[in-house]
Design an enzyme around this catalytic site. Sequence first.
Site, short mmCIF file in Angstrom:
data_model
loop_
_atom_site.label_atom_id
_atom_site.label_comp_id
_atom_site.label_asym_id
_atom_site.label_seq_id
_atom_site.Cartn_x
_atom_site.Cartn_y
_atom_site.Cartn_z
N GLY A 26 -1.18 -8.93 1.70
CA GLY A 26 0.14 -9.07 2.30
C GLY A 26 0.07 -9.24 3.80
N ASN A 64 -4.53 -7.47 9.98
CA ASN A 64 -5.63 -6.57 10.32
C ASN A 64 -7.01 -7.16 10.04
OD1 ASN A 64 -4.01 -4.42 11.20
ND2 ASN A 64 -3.75 -3.63 9.12
N ILE A 90 0.83 -1.20 0.00
CA ILE A 90 0.00 0.00 0.00
C ILE A 90 0.87 1.25 0.00
CG2 ILE A 90 -1.61 1.35 1.41
CD1 ILE A 90 -3.06 -1.18 2.10
N CYS A 127 -10.31 -1.31 2.78
CA CYS A 127 -10.54 -1.43 1.34
C CYS A 127 -12.00 -1.79 1.06
CB CYS A 127 -9.61 -2.48 0.73
SG CYS A 127 -9.82 -4.16 1.37
#
Length: 314
Positions: free
Chosen positions: A166, A172, A18, A133
């Site tokens: 990733g 998360n 990111i 996202c």
Amino acid sequence: MQTHDGKTAVAIIGSGNIGTDLMVKILRHGKHLRMGAFVGIDPESDGLKRAERMGVPTVSTGIEGLLSHPDFGSIGFVFDATSAGAHARHEQLLRPHGVRVIDLTPAAIGPFVVPAVNIEQHLDAPNVNMVTCGGQATIPMVAAVSRVVPVEYAEIVASISSRSAGPGTRANIDEFTETTSNAIVRVGGAQRGKAIIILNPAEPPLIMRDTVYCLVPGHADRQAIVESVERMASAVAAYVPGYRLKQTVQFDEFKGRMPQETGSAQAPRLKVSVFLEVEGAGHYLPSYAGNLDIMTSAALATAERIAARQPVAA
């Protein structure tokens, strides 16, 4: 803080997918922003090496290295593309310096921002959170429905390529569901919300696909909902070109009870289904990684909007 060319220097913390994609976007498309520093903790990471090749000042000692960098005083924005846990510490260290923070983790210390929905409400916030996202892709659709008719319940399902997830994304996952569910209510306007993420292991990798379900009153104006959804899709596509409706909005009568409801069945309601796909721009990441592209695109759009309000140095 702006230079003579009218651009604000920014730092990116996090040299993973990111952070690196965001750096490339700023270098190629920054209107009011320029790269001031790219920060990581692994000097051998592809992101830091790429930044060096592209002439961007790099720091390989994390936030401490950024704070002690001789040019830190010129930094106006810091993008945090690390993890929810790390961001809490970064925020504490950055706050005394007065820099604006764009949080791309699910930490949610600052207000949720989805550019197409609520950016104008948070232009002065010192720290803004880009949700997730899945949130960036789906919350605009919940908001599009809720501005037409009350949304009793909204559920989103985000399906992303496992290859695009990733270490940071995987770390998360729990925060993803909690943060996105909260934002469905607080930004999307639903009375209740739920988020589900699927890491699709299919090969070759599939692009990001999202499904949005909204439960609304049975008398809702279907055409008004369709028009609102289409307008919102165009608004998001203005900063995420690969964002599009996969098919027309679907309506189904719903006469049962929700899991948490008791007593007799409710009056007939409508289940509104919106199907989306997000194709990445391919700046640094492959086109199937639309889930990462929408985060960096939303973060860039947010910072550009804030920076555009700042006075230009003489």
